[in-house]
Each structure stands twice: as C-alpha cells, then as structure tokens.
Scaffold this motif. Structure first.
Motif, mmCIF file in Angstrom:
data_model
loop_
_atom_site.group_PDB
_atom_site.id
_atom_site.type_symbol
_atom_site.label_atom_id
_atom_site.label_comp_id
_atom_site.label_asym_id
_atom_site.label_seq_id
_atom_site.Cartn_x
_atom_site.Cartn_y
_atom_site.Cartn_z
ATOM 1 N N TYR A 121 0.531 -1.147 0.042
ATOM 2 C CA TYR A 121 0.029 0.126 0.010
ATOM 3 C C TYR A 121 0.998 1.332 -0.035
ATOM 4 O O TYR A 121 1.745 1.244 0.618
ATOM 5 C CB TYR A 121 -0.987 0.096 1.269
ATOM 6 N N TYR A 122 0.545 2.234 -0.898
ATOM 7 C CA TYR A 122 1.299 3.529 -0.961
ATOM 8 C C TYR A 122 0.619 4.640 -0.420
ATOM 9 O O TYR A 122 -0.780 4.417 -0.419
ATOM 10 C CB TYR A 122 1.644 3.730 -2.304
ATOM 11 N N ASP A 123 1.216 5.703 -0.207
ATOM 12 C CA ASP A 123 0.398 6.985 0.371
ATOM 13 C C ASP A 123 -0.598 7.507 -0.440
ATOM 14 O O ASP A 123 -0.113 7.782 -1.801
ATOM 15 C CB ASP A 123 1.604 7.966 0.607
ATOM 16 N N GLY A 126 -0.353 10.935 -2.536
ATOM 17 C CA GLY A 126 0.554 11.027 -3.747
ATOM 18 C C GLY A 126 1.765 11.735 -3.350
ATOM 19 O O GLY A 126 2.732 11.906 -4.197
ATOM 20 N N ASP A 128 3.962 10.260 -0.958
ATOM 21 C CA ASP A 128 4.907 9.360 -0.645
ATOM 22 C C ASP A 128 5.501 9.627 0.697
ATOM 23 O O ASP A 128 6.546 9.169 0.942
ATOM 24 C CB ASP A 128 5.932 9.130 -1.597
ATOM 25 N N PHE A 131 4.352 4.163 3.573
ATOM 26 C CA PHE A 131 3.929 3.055 2.835
ATOM 27 C C PHE A 131 3.815 1.872 3.632
ATOM 28 O O PHE A 131 4.344 2.005 4.846
ATOM 29 C CB PHE A 131 4.755 2.733 1.436
ATOM 30 N N THR A 169 8.706 7.676 4.970
ATOM 31 C CA THR A 169 9.842 7.621 3.769
ATOM 32 C C THR A 169 10.721 8.805 4.252
ATOM 33 O O THR A 169 10.374 9.526 5.223
ATOM 34 C CB THR A 169 9.107 7.843 2.582
ATOM 35 N N SER A 252 12.620 6.888 -4.907
ATOM 36 C CA SER A 252 11.024 7.206 -4.607
ATOM 37 C C SER A 252 10.557 5.664 -4.118
ATOM 38 O O SER A 252 10.532 4.808 -5.006
ATOM 39 C CB SER A 252 10.376 7.848 -5.766
ATOM 40 N N ARG A 254 7.607 4.541 -4.783
ATOM 41 C CA ARG A 254 6.805 4.199 -5.833
ATOM 42 C C ARG A 254 7.509 3.518 -6.863
ATOM 43 O O ARG A 254 6.821 2.880 -7.646
ATOM 44 C CB ARG A 254 5.839 5.241 -6.402
ATOM 45 N N SER A 255 9.062 3.543 -6.836
ATOM 46 C CA SER A 255 9.750 2.710 -8.039
ATOM 47 C C SER A 255 10.178 1.634 -7.313
ATOM 48 O O SER A 255 10.788 1.026 -8.380
ATOM 49 C CB SER A 255 10.891 3.807 -8.401
ATOM 50 N N GLU A 257 9.181 -2.367 -5.341
ATOM 51 C CA GLU A 257 7.953 -3.053 -4.959
ATOM 52 C C GLU A 257 8.590 -4.021 -3.871
ATOM 53 O O GLU A 257 7.666 -4.312 -2.920
ATOM 54 C CB GLU A 257 7.587 -3.974 -5.970
#
Length: 264
Positions: A121-123, A126, A128, A131, A169, A252, A254-255, A257
């Motif tokens: 799950y991500y922020d 948007g 970031d 997570f 983060t 970041s 989001r880059s 997994e």
C-alpha cells in the motif's frame, strides 16, 4: 429414402408375407413358378432393406466416431486453456523475479539480520510520505528498523502491526536518520521533508558541497553505509552557526516493490 418410398416398401413386404402364407397353405403345380416370380419382384425391396441396414450401421459408426472426435476436441480445448493459464502464471513469475532482482540487487551484510518484504500500500495522497509492507510482528520487525531497496535507504519502520508495518519515507517530516557525508568524518542528522530533506547541524566550516553523497551511519557497524541522497543545495540559513543543506533522496518508494528491513 422418403416417407412415400418407405410406405410402399412396408406395404410390399406385407403383401409378400400374405402371399407366402397362401402359397404354403394351398399347394398347387404353379407353386414353383409363383415362388420364382415372387423372388424376381421382391428382390429389389430386399436389397433396399440391406442397404438401409448398412446405411444405419454406417451412420451409427459415424456418430460414434463423431463423439470421440468431439471428446478429443473438448480435451484439446481444455488443455489449451490450461496451457494459456500456465503461460500467464509463468509470465507473472518472471515479472516478479525481474522486480526482485532489481530491488534486491545489492550487498547483504552477513552480520545484519533482515527480512525481505513487499510493499502492499502506498500513500494515497501521492506525496509518498509512507507506505505499508506485508510483514510485522510475525517477522519480529520493530519500530526504528531501516528499510532498504535497490541498495538505497527509503524509509524507517514507524508502526508495527501483527502482519503489516507502516514505514515513513525520506519525504516525511517525522523521519530522522543518523548520516554522514562521503569523505567527511563527522555525523549529521537527516531530517525528512517534501520535496527535499535537510542535513541538520552542518557547521559553517564543514566542507559539505553540492553533489556530495549522504550515507546512512550505523554506530554498530552491522549495516553498511547505504546511500540516502545527494546534496543539491548549501547556503546560509537563519542560524549563523550552521549551514542550510538540502538533500534529494535517491529513490522514490513508488519505484520499488520489494524491500529489505534491516533489524536494529
């Protein structure tokens, strides 16, 4: 053969049967002649009956073969679907393995304890700032554990639940890390921020400049000095004794997994 022909055929058989019964019941000199005439007349119908039986047998054999063929076609379609599903699963596994290789391609220190986990799950804002990973108390993860991916620091464990953990983060203002600047002996504090973090307590005389790498500093020496970010600005701040130093994080969340949680 149409319905009219079948009616004619069965009517002729009936006449033949009655004729044979009469001939057998009443013997006469013309009996052999009558039998011969009867044979000549009704032989075509008898041949037709045999042909019908043969056609029926052929039709039954064709239906049986057709059923086998349909069964084989059904099995082939099922096998084709299973093969397609298998190919899709293989493709998914290949993507996962490729992502694992990208996110975990760095040196794992032999003395450090760690857990390989996955971001689930991500922020949603948007920005970031945090997570969620899929492991928690079940893997003995604790608050303050360092989270690494692709060989870079990406966050710190902030909250731990039974089977998940919240990671703040490098863009979160609550994040604070003990760090150093490459080729300098002093230690500093990295304070998270958006879009850039700050390097705290950098004295005016310290030779910190733009382009320097900021590295994580573990006092126990168990966790390597993983990179945190790059200095992108140095200047004078409000405090006359310290510089204002801005740091841009390398990665970041989001880059990535998959992550590695190093236990403090």
């Amino acid at each position: 053969m149409n319905l009219r022909s079948l009616n004619l055929y069965f009517f002729s058989l009936l006449l033949l049967t009655l004729f044979i019964i009469l001939v057998q019941k009443f013997h006469s000199p013309v009996e052999p002649l009558l039998r011969k005439i009867s044979y000549i007349i009704f032989t075509p119908f008898l041949k037709t009956e045999r042909e019908i039986e043969e056609e029926v047998e052929k039709a039954l054999l064709y239906i049986r073969d057709l059923k086998k063929a349909m069964k084989m076609i059904g099995s082939y379609k099922k096998l084709k679907e299973e093969l397609q599903a298998y190919r899709e699963r293989v493709s998914q596994y290949e993507e996962i393995l490729t992502k694992l290789e990208e996110d975990l391609d760095f040196y794992f220190p032999p003395k450090a304890k760690y857990v390989v986990s996955k971001i689930i799950y991500y922020d949603p804002s948007g920005e970031d700032r945090f997570f969620i990973i899929r492991d928690g108390k079940n893997k003995e993860i604790k608050k303050g554990d360092i989270v690494v991916s692709k060989g870079y620091i990406i966050g710190i464990v902030d909250e731990v639940y039974p089977s998940t953990s919240k990671v703040i983060t490098l863009f979160n203002e609550k994040t604070a890390l003990l760090v150093s600047v490459e080729n300098l002996p002093k230690a500093y504090i990295y304070r998270g921020g958006r879009p850039y973090g700050k390097l705290m307590y950098v004295e005016i005389k310290d030779n910190v400049k733009e382009g320097d790498r900021v590295l994580y500093k573990d006092l126990t020496m168990r966790i390597p000095p993983f990179p945190v970010g790059e200095v992108i600005y140095t200047g004078f701040g409000e405090d006359p004794f310290f510089k204002e130093v801005m740091v841009k994080p390398y990665v970041s969340p989001r880059s990535v997994e998959f992550v590695v949680v190093f236990k403090e």
